[in-house]
Design an enzyme around this catalytic site. Sequence first.
Site, short mmCIF file in Angstrom:
data_model
loop_
_atom_site.label_atom_id
_atom_site.label_comp_id
_atom_site.label_asym_id
_atom_site.label_seq_id
_atom_site.Cartn_x
_atom_site.Cartn_y
_atom_site.Cartn_z
N PRO A 263 0.84 -1.21 0.00
CA PRO A 263 0.00 0.00 0.00
C PRO A 263 0.87 1.25 0.00
O PRO A 263 1.57 1.53 0.97
CB PRO A 263 -0.81 -0.12 1.29
CG PRO A 263 -0.01 -1.02 2.17
CD PRO A 263 0.73 -1.96 1.28
N ASP A 439 6.01 2.23 1.93
CA ASP A 439 5.12 1.10 2.15
C ASP A 439 4.41 1.30 3.48
O ASP A 439 5.04 1.24 4.54
CB ASP A 439 5.95 -0.20 2.16
CG ASP A 439 5.09 -1.45 2.27
OD1 ASP A 439 3.90 -1.34 2.64
OD2 ASP A 439 5.62 -2.54 1.99
N HIS A 440 3.10 1.50 3.43
CA HIS A 440 2.36 1.84 4.64
C HIS A 440 2.22 0.65 5.60
O HIS A 440 1.78 0.82 6.74
CB HIS A 440 0.97 2.39 4.27
CG HIS A 440 0.50 3.47 5.19
ND1 HIS A 440 1.05 3.69 6.44
CD2 HIS A 440 -0.49 4.40 5.06
CE1 HIS A 440 0.43 4.70 7.02
NE2 HIS A 440 -0.52 5.15 6.21
N ARG A 441 2.56 -0.55 5.14
CA ARG A 441 2.59 -1.68 6.07
C ARG A 441 3.75 -1.54 7.04
O ARG A 441 3.69 -1.97 8.20
CB ARG A 441 2.74 -3.00 5.30
CG ARG A 441 1.60 -3.36 4.38
CD ARG A 441 1.94 -4.60 3.58
NE ARG A 441 3.14 -4.42 2.77
CZ ARG A 441 3.69 -5.38 2.01
NH1 ARG A 441 3.11 -6.58 1.96
NH2 ARG A 441 4.76 -5.14 1.31
N VAL A 443 5.77 1.57 7.23
CA VAL A 443 6.06 2.95 7.60
C VAL A 443 4.75 3.69 7.87
O VAL A 443 3.90 3.83 6.98
CB VAL A 443 6.84 3.66 6.48
CG1 VAL A 443 7.20 5.09 6.90
CG2 VAL A 443 8.10 2.87 6.11
#
Length: 469
Positions: A263, A439-441, A443
Amino acid sequence: MTTMTDAALAEFKMPDVGEGLTEAEILKWYVQPGDVVTDGQVVCEVETAKAAVELPIPFNGVVQELRFPEGTTVDVGQVIIAVDVAGGSGSAASAPAVAPVSVPEPTAPEPEPEAEPKGRQPVLVGYGVSEASTKRRPRKGDVVAAPAAVTVPAPEPQAPANGNGRPLAKPPVRKLAKDLGVDLASLTPSGPDGVITREDVHAAVAPAPEPAVTQVQVLAQPQEPVAAAPGVVQDGVRETRIPVKGVRKATAAAMVGSAFTAPHVTEFVTIDVTRTMKLVEELKADKEMQGLRVNPLLLIAKALLVAIKRNPEISASWDEAAQEIVRKHYVNLGIAAATPRGLIVPNIKDAHAKTLPELASALGELVATAREGKTSPGAMQGGTVTITNVGVFGVDTGTPILNPGESAILAVGAIKLQPWVHKGKVKPRQVTTLALSFDHRLVDGELGSKVLADVAAILEQPKRLITWA
């Protein structure tokens, strides 16, 4: 990777040239059936998912068959060339030294026999072998033309295109002739032992602007007629189809996998980099940086490394199988590079541990190697974060897609002179826009914002390279 099918024939299989690659495209053959090859001689150039690699053959012999034409994508483990190893023994290797069939001209002198090669000659990969190791065997019924100035006869093997013998020339010279459209068979060799040189090819361009098509070109045309000129639009043609392979195929798979797996979040910041640009000019005059490539990208890379040091959690990757976040206590800094073969992202190993001169040297080497198309597969693996400099194309910014397996990518826009409020007054200043995708997983928004803000702060006040480092 070889197999022995019988006592005389050895098969060379497509090796895995880059840590788990499953296929490679044959770009160019440097040998043809009937050629004598030696252990370590480069026989072809292949393109993997990201790099062009030359393949040396691991035994002596005579080429019997090329299993695939140029332009074919071959799976790792498939046989690509068959070699008669019995024909590559000492007696066969010296076959060209045997007295050839006499020329039906009474004035033609008999060529002197050539001394047998003494053992294996050392070969520098990429430069081929000496002229003596690339001659063909004479066949029964062949007629050998023996010019008075040439001491080595040129045997006439059976050719698929015509009955002429294949002239002696090293692979780089053959490539030059092919690029310039020069027929090697039409040239008079000036090199030792009848070898055609680069000078011979260049000299033929002016008097023969449209030479006959070479044998290699004739063989390549039936396999890939469209790819021969993908950028040329013929009259009446509304569409052109280009096979997806090589770098384009790998890039497409990587981008789709990244975009639909990680994401993405992208944040932007516009900053005044006037002081950084002044520092670039000062560093160019610094004796410690003499001979090194100094540009804004160097200081941007250093700024990102300092920002990662201040926020080490961003250097990580997501392990889906183990459901773990892998924190990396090092930085392999990727640099997106546009090359004639497409986009590649080689990385500088352990960039976090390098001084500014060391980082400048590594960047210069990385760019030069990429432009030459010599980047190895290993140089493009193991990256942690990447920089893409879209500003070189005059673009202000973008939303970059993560390189698979990495946590963040920084896009740098064009640096332009713009009106800017500086010390309470509107003045012309050097301004650019940075974009950080992450990467929102891995960060969170806070961490990504801190990293981007730190990079911006350093580029606005480059003295922070000292105080924060």
